[in-house]
Design a protein around this motif. Sequence first.
Motif, PDB file in Angstrom:
ATOM      1  N   GLU A 105       0.845  -1.199   0.000  1.00  0.00           N
ATOM      2  CA  GLU A 105       0.000   0.000   0.000  1.00  0.00           C
ATOM      3  C   GLU A 105       0.881   1.250   0.000  1.00  0.00           C
ATOM      4  OE1 GLU A 105      -3.391   0.512  -0.298  1.00  0.00           O
ATOM      5  OE2 GLU A 105      -3.317  -1.599  -0.888  1.00  0.00           O
ATOM      6  N   LEU A 106       1.780   1.303  -0.965  1.00  0.00           N
ATOM      7  CA  LEU A 106       2.762   2.378  -1.044  1.00  0.00           C
ATOM      8  C   LEU A 106       2.187   3.581  -1.798  1.00  0.00           C
ATOM      9  CD1 LEU A 106       5.770   3.290  -0.665  1.00  0.00           C
ATOM     10  CD2 LEU A 106       6.170   2.371  -2.965  1.00  0.00           C
ATOM     11  N   LEU A 107       2.197   4.741  -1.159  1.00  0.00           N
ATOM     12  CA  LEU A 107       1.791   5.974  -1.809  1.00  0.00           C
ATOM     13  C   LEU A 107       2.973   6.515  -2.605  1.00  0.00           C
ATOM     14  CD1 LEU A 107      -0.022   8.451  -2.324  1.00  0.00           C
ATOM     15  CD2 LEU A 107       0.788   9.377  -0.139  1.00  0.00           C
ATOM     16  N   VAL A 108       2.776   6.686  -3.902  1.00  0.00           N
ATOM     17  CA  VAL A 108       3.807   7.285  -4.748  1.00  0.00           C
ATOM     18  C   VAL A 108       3.276   8.600  -5.303  1.00  0.00           C
ATOM     19  CG1 VAL A 108       5.023   5.169  -5.365  1.00  0.00           C
ATOM     20  CG2 VAL A 108       3.033   5.854  -6.699  1.00  0.00           C
ATOM     21  N   GLU A 109       4.137   9.588  -5.328  1.00  0.00           N
ATOM     22  CA  GLU A 109       3.753  10.906  -5.814  1.00  0.00           C
ATOM     23  C   GLU A 109       4.950  11.518  -6.512  1.00  0.00           C
ATOM     24  OE1 GLU A 109       1.237  13.443  -3.342  1.00  0.00           O
ATOM     25  OE2 GLU A 109       2.742  15.024  -3.593  1.00  0.00           O
ATOM     26  N   THR A 110       4.737  11.982  -7.734  1.00  0.00           N
ATOM     27  CA  THR A 110       5.829  12.601  -8.482  1.00  0.00           C
ATOM     28  C   THR A 110       5.259  13.606  -9.463  1.00  0.00           C
ATOM     29  OG1 THR A 110       7.825  12.142  -9.786  1.00  0.00           O
ATOM     30  CG2 THR A 110       5.857  10.877 -10.346  1.00  0.00           C
ATOM     31  N   GLU A 111       6.072  14.579  -9.834  1.00  0.00           N
ATOM     32  CA  GLU A 111       5.666  15.600 -10.795  1.00  0.00           C
ATOM     33  C   GLU A 111       6.405  15.371 -12.103  1.00  0.00           C
ATOM     34  OE1 GLU A 111       5.972  20.430 -11.265  1.00  0.00           O
ATOM     35  OE2 GLU A 111       5.480  19.599  -9.290  1.00  0.00           O
ATOM     36  N   LEU A 112       5.659  15.310 -13.195  1.00  0.00           N
ATOM     37  CA  LEU A 112       6.254  15.160 -14.512  1.00  0.00           C
ATOM     38  C   LEU A 112       6.871  16.481 -14.960  1.00  0.00           C
ATOM     39  CD1 LEU A 112       3.472  13.035 -16.271  1.00  0.00           C
ATOM     40  CD2 LEU A 112       5.477  12.244 -14.986  1.00  0.00           C
ATOM     41  N   ASP A 113       7.703  16.411 -15.993  1.00  0.00           N
ATOM     42  CA  ASP A 113       8.346  17.628 -16.501  1.00  0.00           C
ATOM     43  C   ASP A 113       7.325  18.677 -16.921  1.00  0.00           C
ATOM     44  OD1 ASP A 113      10.793  16.447 -16.101  1.00  0.00           O
ATOM     45  OD2 ASP A 113      11.038  15.793 -18.172  1.00  0.00           O
TER      46      ASP A 113
END
Length: 299
Positions: A142-150
């Motif tokens: 149940e890993l929350l992943v969050e990232t912003e694309l270019d």
Amino acid sequence: MFSGPGTDQGSTGAEQAAPRRPALSPSRAGDFKQCPLLYRFRAIDRLPETPSKAQVRGTVVHAVLEQLYALPAAERVPETAHALVGPTWARLAEEQPELTAIFTEESDVDEQRASWLASAGGMIDGYFELEDPRRLEPEACELLVETELDSGVLLRGYIDRLDVAPTGEIRVVDYKTGVAPREIGEAKALFQMKFYALALWRLRGVVPRQLRLMYLADRQSLAYAPDEAELKRFERTLDAIWTAILRAAPTGDFRPNKSRLCDWCSHQAICPAFGNTAPDYPGWPEPDSGDETILERAD
């Protein structure tokens, strides 16, 4: 064998204490791709939807498997998992009493509940036919992943399980409590998995070696190996979806897209595609429109 330290690292993105800006999740991106108006109803209007027994069962099974991997490897046996089903349902029902609405008054509620819990146990049996959890040490569940694309698009989602081999290869595992899907369902599932693969690639600089879908109802497992070129194309797809969302956001011009999937939609009574009237547009939500519910994460 995929193994790791066995600790859940939580969010690999920003801490969640501060209000979050709007993000794109696999469910919301899939909603917009299927029907822009459905996206509006779920992400902006936040209209309630009555959960099905299958959805709530999926949530229980996901929670049981998450708890199972928190135990020492030797304790991850079918008997332990089955013993977790009842208490897990009791906890979820206490935290979200609305989930108990899946049991109607048309027949004996205790009998319905017993039969339904037994069906959840059947999903647990299906899981153990597919793999032996005693041989695995996931890096996270149940890993929350969050990232912003270019492009500035913020991605946010929850991964059922992340396995990392001693040599660094990554496997993304997603549990499905339905049967292995036909063409439309398979495309939807792969869309979700590519979303996770892209987020992990941008976060860690490594393309996942394998995306694994485990269908517990019919004991089938599907594996897919993405590559960089494919994920770059998928990134452009997400950019296009978010651009279209932002274009519609100021005016609320989220139009219905009628298809056979409408048969499963909870909002036909307020859908213009069925001759009805949508509620007044409430305006673009702040700070966040990207969260998935626990039911969606278990779907």
